[in-house]
Design an enzyme around this catalytic site. Structure first.
Site, PDB file in Angstrom:
ATOM      1  N   HIS A   1     -20.977  18.551  25.410  1.00 48.64           N
ATOM      2  CA  HIS A   1     -22.256  19.155  25.813  1.00 48.64           C
ATOM      3  C   HIS A   1     -22.169  20.682  25.841  1.00 48.64           C
ATOM      4  O   HIS A   1     -21.780  21.289  26.838  1.00 48.64           O
ATOM      5  CB  HIS A   1     -22.629  18.621  27.216  1.00 48.64           C
ATOM      6  CG  HIS A   1     -24.018  18.967  27.650  1.00 48.64           C
ATOM      7  ND1 HIS A   1     -24.766  18.136  28.449  1.00 48.64           N
ATOM      8  CD2 HIS A   1     -24.785  20.048  27.416  1.00 48.64           C
ATOM      9  CE1 HIS A   1     -25.942  18.691  28.690  1.00 48.64           C
ATOM     10  NE2 HIS A   1     -25.973  19.870  28.070  1.00 48.64           N
TER      11      HIS A   1
ATOM     12  N   HIS B   1     -27.075  32.792  27.755  1.00 46.44           N
ATOM     13  CA  HIS B   1     -28.363  33.500  27.738  1.00 46.44           C
ATOM     14  C   HIS B   1     -28.063  34.994  27.772  1.00 46.44           C
ATOM     15  O   HIS B   1     -27.084  35.421  28.391  1.00 46.44           O
ATOM     16  CB  HIS B   1     -29.219  33.139  28.956  1.00 46.44           C
ATOM     17  CG  HIS B   1     -29.710  31.720  28.936  1.00 46.44           C
ATOM     18  ND1 HIS B   1     -30.647  31.268  28.037  1.00 46.44           N
ATOM     19  CD2 HIS B   1     -29.374  30.654  29.702  1.00 46.44           C
ATOM     20  CE1 HIS B   1     -30.871  29.974  28.254  1.00 46.44           C
ATOM     21  NE2 HIS B   1     -30.106  29.569  29.252  1.00 46.44           N
TER      22      HIS B   1
ATOM     23  N   ASN C   1     -31.455  21.518  21.511  1.00 47.25           N
ATOM     24  CA  ASN C   1     -32.603  22.335  21.966  1.00 47.25           C
ATOM     25  C   ASN C   1     -32.550  23.735  21.365  1.00 47.25           C
ATOM     26  O   ASN C   1     -32.569  24.748  22.058  1.00 47.25           O
ATOM     27  CB  ASN C   1     -32.709  22.382  23.498  1.00 47.25           C
ATOM     28  CG  ASN C   1     -31.548  23.076  24.169  1.00 47.25           C
ATOM     29  OD1 ASN C   1     -30.456  23.142  23.619  1.00 47.25           O
ATOM     30  ND2 ASN C   1     -31.762  23.607  25.368  1.00 47.25           N
TER      31      ASN C   1
ATOM     32  N   PHE D   1     -24.991  26.051  21.413  1.00 49.30           N
ATOM     33  CA  PHE D   1     -24.538  27.155  20.549  1.00 49.30           C
ATOM     34  C   PHE D   1     -25.710  27.924  19.920  1.00 49.30           C
ATOM     35  O   PHE D   1     -25.507  28.856  19.156  1.00 49.30           O
ATOM     36  CB  PHE D   1     -23.559  26.659  19.474  1.00 49.30           C
ATOM     37  CG  PHE D   1     -22.141  26.467  19.973  1.00 49.30           C
ATOM     38  CD1 PHE D   1     -21.789  26.711  21.300  1.00 49.30           C
ATOM     39  CD2 PHE D   1     -21.131  26.051  19.110  1.00 49.30           C
ATOM     40  CE1 PHE D   1     -20.475  26.536  21.761  1.00 49.30           C
ATOM     41  CE2 PHE D   1     -19.823  25.880  19.549  1.00 49.30           C
ATOM     42  CZ  PHE D   1     -19.492  26.117  20.878  1.00 49.30           C
TER      43      PHE D   1
ATOM     44  N   ASP E   1     -21.656  21.994  29.584  1.00 54.00           N
ATOM     45  CA  ASP E   1     -23.047  22.465  29.494  1.00 54.00           C
ATOM     46  C   ASP E   1     -23.077  23.989  29.308  1.00 54.00           C
ATOM     47  O   ASP E   1     -23.916  24.694  29.891  1.00 54.00           O
ATOM     48  CB  ASP E   1     -23.867  22.050  30.731  1.00 54.00           C
ATOM     49  CG  ASP E   1     -25.368  22.128  30.465  1.00 54.00           C
ATOM     50  OD1 ASP E   1     -25.765  22.428  29.317  1.00 54.00           O
ATOM     51  OD2 ASP E   1     -26.153  21.898  31.405  1.00 54.00           O
TER      52      ASP E   1
ATOM     53  N   HIS F   1     -31.044  14.336  30.273  1.00 55.58           N
ATOM     54  CA  HIS F   1     -31.079  15.418  31.261  1.00 55.58           C
ATOM     55  C   HIS F   1     -32.022  14.901  32.352  1.00 55.58           C
ATOM     56  O   HIS F   1     -33.242  14.943  32.201  1.00 55.58           O
ATOM     57  CB  HIS F   1     -31.623  16.682  30.587  1.00 55.58           C
ATOM     58  CG  HIS F   1     -32.009  17.774  31.522  1.00 55.58           C
ATOM     59  ND1 HIS F   1     -31.333  18.967  31.600  1.00 55.58           N
ATOM     60  CD2 HIS F   1     -33.004  17.863  32.437  1.00 55.58           C
ATOM     61  CE1 HIS F   1     -31.893  19.739  32.510  1.00 55.58           C
ATOM     62  NE2 HIS F   1     -32.918  19.090  33.024  1.00 55.58           N
TER      63      HIS F   1
HETATM   64  O1  DOR Z   1     -29.014  25.048  32.802  1.00 50.77           O
HETATM   65  C1  DOR Z   1     -29.363  24.562  31.746  1.00 50.77           C
HETATM   66  N1  DOR Z   1     -29.421  25.282  30.608  1.00 50.77           N
HETATM   67  N2  DOR Z   1     -29.738  23.284  31.731  1.00 50.77           N
HETATM   68  C2  DOR Z   1     -30.301  22.734  30.638  1.00 50.77           C
HETATM   69  O2  DOR Z   1     -30.605  21.560  30.675  1.00 50.77           O
HETATM   70  C3  DOR Z   1     -30.597  23.546  29.451  1.00 50.77           C
HETATM   71  C4  DOR Z   1     -29.642  24.636  29.351  1.00 50.77           C
HETATM   72  C5  DOR Z   1     -30.035  25.653  28.308  1.00 50.77           C
HETATM   73  O3  DOR Z   1     -30.367  25.251  27.191  1.00 50.77           O
HETATM   74  O4  DOR Z   1     -29.965  26.839  28.587  1.00 50.77           O
HETATM   75 ZN    ZN Z   2     -29.469  19.563  30.700  1.00 49.28          ZN
HETATM   76 ZN    ZN Z   3     -27.388  21.261  28.467  1.00 47.28          ZN
END
Ligand code: DOR
Ligand code: ZN
Ligand code: ZN
Length: 427
Positions: free
Chosen positions: A62, A311, A96, A65, A307, A181
């Site tokens: 998980h 950002h 996503n 990228f 995860d 999720h």
């Molecule tokens: O904290 C998160 N960031 N949870 C998610 O489900 C998506 C992820 C993201 O894509 O930044």
């Molecule tokens: Zn998630």
């Molecule tokens: Zn995630």
């Protein structure tokens, strides 16, 4: 260099039962000998591993990228660099992206980019629903044939239970699975921080744990009735642990992952109002952490997954309602899980199971093995070396983690992938 001799390290591989000090001789990428006191043949690079453990390298099912569409946050090259620096040689990228990975050509795009970079195995998960909109199912067979290793709308839940049931049945019928999720967005609403003393003291919009728990329960019930597998992403609550315990006892094909940040950090990270603490699901309370740790030790939770969610700085500087949730994680997972070994929640074999063996098996690949005749795919790490998380040691394009400035114990020294060194610690 064709020949490597890794000298004096403590090898742990629960798959072969090996747990002790041996030298490893690698010739043209292959492990040719595992023995004590091997004399280096001429022209061999000798790696001194006497302070280190050597285990099969890790798989993270998980990660985000951000390619295609948001490569200013991360791309497959910088993501791969952070993966191998964390001891990972297989990662599964979340769909996503922009656009979402919902077509075979996009699945192939991620695979091809990963191969071009060549540092580790980069495999895509594809979306459950077209555009991750939660309605029409994607063409799962075609996506699987193109190389998608599972299906998820991660970043968003699948709100409609009918759609989720169909998705579970379809993915299961083609030998794959869905991962959810778990978040009831009608309950989480505009919540920012875990609902509790901290959110009320700081006046942060609360996000109640039942937003997650009700969805975990729904998915477990759907899995039980359909007989099809479901994987729960980033489990973060003590009630969630109880629900999965129950579902597994009922024979449901449920698996669960937990992130290093949910095993290590609480909602107290919000005390300085820094949105680096914002993540979905949110950081919870100490009781939740404790339940997650014991669940990981006992086998209720099967997998550690980071995860890893990069950002950009500017985005994380926004007001808490507007700041995107997520934190990077690939370089911090090992030291955090080692902390649990140090605190005796479980031993080193279990660490290898939850970071290497189980996640690889979950996505249907052979976990790396430290065994004569196998390609070298392993990590060498010093479990006691400490280091400080600073921007310049973070190989990800983004630096969003509340761990900045903190000391971690446990350092990856070398990562081998397909017989080659893909990461070497500078010191
Ligand atoms: O904290 C998160 N960031 N949870 C998610 O489900 C998506 C992820 C993201 O894509 O930044
Ligand atoms: Zn998630
Ligand atoms: Zn995630």
């Amino acid at each position: 260099m064709n020949l490597f001799l890794i000298k004096g390290g403590h090898i742990v591989d629960p798959q072969t039962g090996i747990n002790g000090r041996f030298d490893i001789l690698i010739d043209k990428g292959k492990i040719v000998k595992i023995q004590q006191n091997i004399t280096p043949p001429p022209k061999t690079e000798v790696i001194d591993a006497k302070d280190c453990f050597i285990t099969p390298s890790f798989t993270d099912i998980h990660v985000h990228f951000r390619d295609p569409g948001q490569t200013y946050k991360e791309d497959i090259y910088t993501g791969s660099l952070s993966a191998v620096a964390g001891g990972y040689t297989t990662v599964v990228c979340m769909p996503n992206t922009l656009p979402a990975i919902d077509e075979p050509s996009l699945v192939r795009y991620v695979i091809e980019k990963g191969e071009e970079v060549g540092l580790c195995r980069v495999l895509p998960a594809a979306a459950i629903t077209k555009g991750r909109k939660g309605q029409a199912l994607t063409e799962m067979s075609l996506l699987k044939d193109a190389g998608a290793v599972y299906f998820t709308d991660d970043g968003s839940p699948v709100i409609d239970a009918y759609v989720m049931r169909k998705a579970m049945e379809f993915a299961g019928s083609i030998g794959s699975f869905v991962a959810d999720h778990c978040e009831d967005i009608n309950l989480s609403k505009d919540g920012v921080a875990h609902e509790g003393e901290i959110s009320s003291a700081l006046g942060l919009p609360p996000l109640p744990p039942e937003a997650e728990d009700t969805m975990v329960a729904r998915d477990c019930v759907l899995s039980m009735h359909t007989g099809m597998p479901v994987h729960i992403c980033h489990l973060s609550t003590k009630v969630g642990v109880e629900i999965i315990t129950w579902a597994k006892a009922m024979g449901a094909k449920v698996s669960a992952e937990v992130t290093p940040h949910h095993l290590y950090l609480t909602d107290e990270e919000w005390l300085d109002f820094d949105c680096k603490a914002k993540v979905s699901p949110p950081l919870r309370e100490y009781e939740d952490i404790e339940a997650l740790r014991w669940a990981l030790a006992s086998g209720i939770i099967d997998i550690v997954a980071t995860d890893h969610a990069p950002h950009a700085h500017q985005e994380k500087m926004a007001e808490h309602q507007h700041c995107p949730p997520g934190m990077i994680g690939l370089q911090f997972a090992l030291p955090i899980v080692l902390e649990l070994v140090r605190k005796d929640y479980f031993g080193m074999e279990r660490l290898v199971e939850v970071m290497s063996v189980n996640p690889a098996q979950k996505i249907g690949i052979n976990p790396p093995k430290i065994k004569e005749g196998e390609k070298a795919e392993l990590v060498i790490f010093n479990p006691t070396e400490s280091w400080t998380v600073e921007e310049d040691v973070i190989l990800s394009k983004s630096k969003n983690t509340p761990l900045l400035g903190r000391k971690l114990i446990g350092k990856v020294k070398y990562t081998f992938y397909k017989g080659k060194i893909v990461y070497r610690d500078k010191q």
